[in-house]
Design an enzyme around this catalytic site. Structure first.
Site, PDB file in Angstrom:
ATOM      1  N   GLY A 225      36.866  34.286  39.377  1.00 25.73           N
ATOM      2  CA  GLY A 225      36.169  34.578  40.613  1.00 25.73           C
ATOM      3  C   GLY A 225      34.764  35.084  40.362  1.00 25.73           C
ATOM      4  O   GLY A 225      33.819  34.747  41.083  1.00 25.73           O
TER       5      GLY A 225
ATOM      6  N   ARG B  30      41.464  31.376  46.562  1.00 21.82           N
ATOM      7  CA  ARG B  30      40.751  32.620  46.861  1.00 21.82           C
ATOM      8  C   ARG B  30      39.577  32.375  47.807  1.00 21.82           C
ATOM      9  O   ARG B  30      38.942  31.320  47.753  1.00 21.82           O
ATOM     10  CB  ARG B  30      40.276  33.279  45.561  1.00 21.82           C
ATOM     11  CG  ARG B  30      41.430  33.690  44.667  1.00 21.82           C
ATOM     12  CD  ARG B  30      40.977  34.148  43.304  1.00 21.82           C
ATOM     13  NE  ARG B  30      40.193  35.384  43.383  1.00 21.82           N
ATOM     14  CZ  ARG B  30      39.643  35.961  42.311  1.00 21.82           C
ATOM     15  NH1 ARG B  30      39.772  35.410  41.128  1.00 21.82           N
ATOM     16  NH2 ARG B  30      38.968  37.078  42.447  1.00 21.82           N
TER      17      ARG B  30
ATOM     18  N   ASP C  53      40.008  46.787  39.272  1.00 16.90           N
ATOM     19  CA  ASP C  53      40.839  45.909  38.448  1.00 16.90           C
ATOM     20  C   ASP C  53      41.920  46.662  37.685  1.00 16.90           C
ATOM     21  O   ASP C  53      42.822  46.035  37.115  1.00 16.90           O
ATOM     22  CB  ASP C  53      39.964  45.143  37.446  1.00 16.90           C
ATOM     23  CG  ASP C  53      39.149  44.046  38.111  1.00 16.90           C
ATOM     24  OD1 ASP C  53      39.626  43.481  39.116  1.00 16.90           O
ATOM     25  OD2 ASP C  53      38.045  43.756  37.629  1.00 16.90           O
TER      26      ASP C  53
ATOM     27  N   ARG D  68      47.329  41.689  44.595  1.00 11.13           N
ATOM     28  CA  ARG D  68      47.824  42.557  43.524  1.00 11.13           C
ATOM     29  C   ARG D  68      48.703  43.698  44.036  1.00 11.13           C
ATOM     30  O   ARG D  68      49.578  44.165  43.306  1.00 11.13           O
ATOM     31  CB  ARG D  68      46.645  43.088  42.707  1.00 11.13           C
ATOM     32  CG  ARG D  68      46.059  42.018  41.801  1.00 11.13           C
ATOM     33  CD  ARG D  68      44.871  42.497  40.995  1.00 11.13           C
ATOM     34  NE  ARG D  68      44.512  41.481  40.000  1.00 11.13           N
ATOM     35  CZ  ARG D  68      43.372  41.462  39.318  1.00 11.13           C
ATOM     36  NH1 ARG D  68      42.453  42.397  39.548  1.00 11.13           N
ATOM     37  NH2 ARG D  68      43.119  40.512  38.437  1.00 11.13           N
TER      38      ARG D  68
ATOM     39  N   ARG E  67      46.048  40.324  34.895  1.00  9.86           N
ATOM     40  CA  ARG E  67      46.260  41.774  34.925  1.00  9.86           C
ATOM     41  C   ARG E  67      47.674  42.139  35.375  1.00  9.86           C
ATOM     42  O   ARG E  67      48.231  43.151  34.939  1.00  9.86           O
ATOM     43  CB  ARG E  67      45.201  42.441  35.799  1.00  9.86           C
ATOM     44  CG  ARG E  67      43.796  42.183  35.291  1.00  9.86           C
ATOM     45  CD  ARG E  67      42.767  43.146  35.795  1.00  9.86           C
ATOM     46  NE  ARG E  67      41.415  42.639  35.543  1.00  9.86           N
ATOM     47  CZ  ARG E  67      40.791  42.703  34.374  1.00  9.86           C
ATOM     48  NH1 ARG E  67      41.392  43.261  33.343  1.00  9.86           N
ATOM     49  NH2 ARG E  67      39.573  42.215  34.226  1.00  9.86           N
TER      50      ARG E  67
END
Length: 448
Positions: free
Chosen positions: A101, A129, A327, A358, A403
């Site tokens: 991104g 996205r 993040d 997330r 992640r």
């Protein structure tokens, strides 16, 4: 590992103490910008310490497609011969930004004020996205965008032939959006102004100044007001990329929750707009110290020492610092599971539109592993079970998100039963040496 190929199921098993030095890769944000700004300078920029993950390598390929010469020596030194501001050539094919991104949004901004037409695509995650957060402001310069419904990739952008300068207030805390507008402003006449109510990572401002742009930042009643004078000649630089604090988060958090651990993570960039996780961990009682603080390439740097912290307490994480650790919330939620009491995280709606949602991905995985989670649109609460009381034993979906995958691998190192992910391949996008590095410290990670 490849975030674009065959899934790689992985599991993480309870291990002994993690010991040693963790030499994490170079900072991803600075790596992207080193290649991009080098391509917009006149002359040769030399970069050492570049993160050679797939995201950054995709940006290198994109810069070649725009006419810059980008090469790598055998010793890992990169050379970028730039084409100057406004000098991008029209790519001969679709530009594939993979999973990144950051890469696609910054590149969209950089080409938006050059009269070329570019089609962008990415992997399944990136193509899902939203891009309107960038295409809306670059339209103010005169660029036109044609994408799938919802403003999603694949997308074609027609750069402005006669760009105009813009004054733009960023509607959400986003370094990507701020940076895209500033990069578009480079090839617009006059002054482009970006206003952000909440400070986000400032690598773009620091690096543009280093490359010779006329840029200034003022704190006013409106917020941070960044003013950029258009059409400079950027001067090539020699860049030493500091090591990535977002990657450092994983060995640091693993050491904090794994009994007997003592891990040193050298040369970590501690830009104030990036270091929020480490202070949040300290507020929870983590044994985390900063050694040998110094400055390298205009960025604050230190060595981080993380030790097992058996008495972690849940905490209310300051929402004012959310942008400085956005993040890192997934792996922070793992640490929170091993703390006593509730850890409350607010002002984090940006997590809903990352590589995955997330909050949803971590909440589901934590619940499967025996940890209670409450959540709302822009908040979540992890109800910690305390050290030694996290069951584990489940397989979690990574949702093509590096992640998420790494966070659950960290969880398995201290949970009672192994923790698995359905696909660990996306880890390569940001941390290609994750398995070897964690294994060298004593982790037990397996490809299933």
């Amino acid at each position: 590992m490849s975030g674009h190929g065959t899934p790689i199921p992985m599991s993480s098993h309870k291990c002994g103490p993690l010991k040693g030095e963790a030499h994490v890769p170079g900072d991803k944000s600075i790596s992207h910008r080193s290649l991009l700004f080098g391509a917009m300078a006149v002359g040769e920029t030399v970069v050492t310490g570049l993160l050679e993950g797939e995201d950054v390598l995709d940006t290198a390929k994109a810069m070649r497609a725009f006419g810059a010469e980008v090469t790598r020596d055998e010793d890992g030194t990169w050379h970028v011969h730039g084409v100057g501001v406004g000098g991008f050539a029209e790519p001969g094919n679709v530009v594939d930004c993979g999973n990144s991104g950051t890469g696609v949004r910054l590149i969209m901004g950089a080409m938006a004020t050059t009269p070329i037409t570019v089609t962008f695509t990415g992997d399944a995650s990136l193509n899902g996205r939203p891009m309107a957060r960038v295409t809306d402001p670059i339209a103010l310069f005169g660029a036109q965008s044609y994408g799938r419904s919802g403003g999603r990739l694949p997308m074609t952008i027609v750069g402005a032939a006669d760009p105009v300068p813009v004054r733009y207030e960023v509607p959400m805390p986003s370094a990507q959006v701020k940076s895209a507008v500033l990069l578009a402003g480079l090839n617009a006449p006059g002054e482009t102004v970006v206003i952000e109510k909440e400070a986000t990572r400032d690598h773009t401002e620091r690096m543009l100044a280093g490359f010779g742009a006329d840029i200034r930042t003022e704190v006013t009643d409106e917020g941070r007001v960044i003013t950029l004078k258009g059409r400079p000649e950027l001067t090539p630089q020699t860049i030493v990329v500091p090591r990535d604090p977002s990657s450092a988060a994983f060995p640091v958090c693993a050491a904090i929750i794994t009994p007997g651990s003592d891990v040193l993570v050298p040369n970590i960039g501690l830009n104030p707009t990036r270091a929020g996780l480490f202070y949040a961990l300290q507020s929870m009682g983590a044994d985390l110290t900063f050694e040998n603080p110094r400055e390298e390439g205009g960025e604050p740097v230190a060595d981080l020492r993380a030790r097992f912290s058996p008495d972690l307490k849940g905490a209310e994480i300051d929402p004012e610092g959310a942008a400085s650790m956005i993040d890192e919330y997934p792996v922070l939620s793992v640490v929170a599971a091993f703390a006593e009491g509730d850890t409350v995280m607010r002002g984090v709606k940006e997590l809903r539109v990352k590589e995955s949602d997330r909050i949803d991905a971590m909440a589901k995985g934590l619940r499967l592993n025996g940890v209670e989670v409450d959540e709302g649109e822009d908040w979540w609460i992890v109800k910690g079970r305390g050290h030694g009381n996290v069951p584990g034993g489940a397989t979690c979906e990574s949702h093509l998100d590096h992640r998420i995958a790494m966070s659950f691998m960290v969880m398995g190192m201290a949970a009672s039963a192994p923790v698995s992910v359905d696909d660990g391949s996306p880890i390569a996008t940001s941390f290609p040496i994750f398995e070897d590095l964690m294994g060298g410290l004593g982790a037990d990670l397996r490809r299933d």
